[in-house]
Write a protein that holds these residues in place. Structure first.
Motif, PDB file in Angstrom:
ATOM      1  N   LEU A  64    -134.928 -25.682  30.063  1.00  0.00           N
ATOM      2  CA  LEU A  64    -135.152 -24.813  31.222  1.00  0.00           C
ATOM      3  C   LEU A  64    -134.166 -23.658  31.183  1.00  0.00           C
ATOM      4  N   VAL A  65    -134.676 -22.438  31.325  1.00  0.00           N
ATOM      5  CA  VAL A  65    -133.825 -21.251  31.354  1.00  0.00           C
ATOM      6  C   VAL A  65    -133.363 -21.015  32.787  1.00  0.00           C
ATOM      7  N   LEU A  66    -132.047 -21.049  32.997  1.00  0.00           N
ATOM      8  CA  LEU A  66    -131.471 -20.774  34.308  1.00  0.00           C
ATOM      9  C   LEU A  66    -130.941 -19.342  34.290  1.00  0.00           C
ATOM     10  N   ALA A  67    -131.659 -18.429  34.941  1.00  0.00           N
ATOM     11  CA  ALA A  67    -131.304 -17.009  34.943  1.00  0.00           C
ATOM     12  C   ALA A  67    -130.497 -16.688  36.197  1.00  0.00           C
ATOM     13  N   ILE A  68    -129.291 -16.166  36.014  1.00  0.00           N
ATOM     14  CA  ILE A  68    -128.396 -15.859  37.127  1.00  0.00           C
ATOM     15  C   ILE A  68    -128.646 -14.432  37.606  1.00  0.00           C
ATOM     16  N   VAL A  69    -128.979 -14.278  38.874  1.00  0.00           N
ATOM     17  CA  VAL A  69    -129.184 -12.967  39.500  1.00  0.00           C
ATOM     18  C   VAL A  69    -127.936 -12.658  40.315  1.00  0.00           C
TER      19      VAL A  69
END
Length: 263
Positions: free
Chosen positions: A192-197
């Protein structure tokens, strides 16, 4: 519920065991009346014993709530409604992307010290709601913990539950509180790609951040539900069930509205 809501809701209800030949005593009250009682309690924030006389007795409504909570039926009903809304919006029933965040709320005096804590960042003594939503803002998973539980620690448990239930989930957006080893952990453990905004350092005042506003909208709805303005539940499982009931109330109204046809 309106008749239009009930027409949509009735086929989605879990079938009682006694109707499937698995034993048990037939229920004495119509599901519609029980659902209306629980929805009224959640929306108006009353006590169980203060249930108006228009509804079934409070102990029967609570017994129904407890049975659905303990057997996962409230989540099953919620997930069926979510799938129906996604279909109406032209989406696959299984999401591929989501957003994770948490919300700390004050706890009532009935909440024991074993499930409450102090959130030093928000200065709140109570509990924390960890949620994952899809890109439509529909709930995929929720976990209620003490307010002093770290976001990253809770996310490991919650994301495992969510990815086990939604195998097509590949991307989740999060805020800066989820940085660190969690990003690599999600990639290696859940694929799972956890993209930080992140918020830019030169931004001042209120700014709507991409994707993160989706989960904030869900939190806003919860805080407009009087039973959820603070945590009144003795058990965290009851607190999670109340969140599901609040969103069921929202989704039944949404799914019963006529769907606009494209021009």
């Amino acid at each position: 519920m309106t008749d239009a809501e009930w027409a949509v809701v009735r086929p989605l209800l879990p079938v009682p065991a006694w109707l499937r030949g698995r034993g048990g005593q037939p229920e004495a009250y119509c599901h519609r009346a029980i659902l209306d009682a629980i929805r009224y309690l959640v929306d108006n924030g009353i006590k169980w014993r203060a249930m108006p006389a228009d509804f079934p007795p409070w102990d029967r409504a609570y017994a129904f709530f407890r049975r659905w909570r303990d057997h996962g039926l409230v989540k099953e009903f919620h997930d069926r409604l979510r799938a129906r809304i996604r279909e109406r919006e032209g989406r696959d029933t299984e999401p591929t992307a989501g957003v994770i965040d948490s919300q700390s709320v004050k706890a009532d005096a009935v909440v024991g010290s074993d499930s409450r804590g102090f959130d030093g960042g928000k200065l709140i003594n109570g509990r924390k709601r960890h949620v994952v939503v899809d890109t439509l803002g529909l709930l995929l998973g929720v976990m209620v913990t003490a307010a002093d539980t770290g976001d990253r620690a809770a996310a490991q448990v919650l994301l495992r539950q969510v990815t086990d239930a939604h195998h097509q989930l590949k991307l989740v957006w999060a805020d800066g509180g989820y940085t660190g080893g969690l990003v690599e952990y999600c990639l290696t453990t859940f694929a799972l790609v956890l993209a930080i905004v992140k918020r830019s350092d030169d931004q001042k005042g209120f700014v709507v951040l991409p994707k993160r506003w989706i989960v904030e909208r869900l939190f806003a709805h919860l805080m407009h539900t009087r039973r959820l303005t603070r945590d009144y539940e003795r058990r965290t499982t009851s607190a999670e069930a109340m969140i599901y009931w609040s969103l069921i109330l929202l989704m039944t109204r949404r799914v019963a509205r006529p769907h606009p046809r494209p021009a």
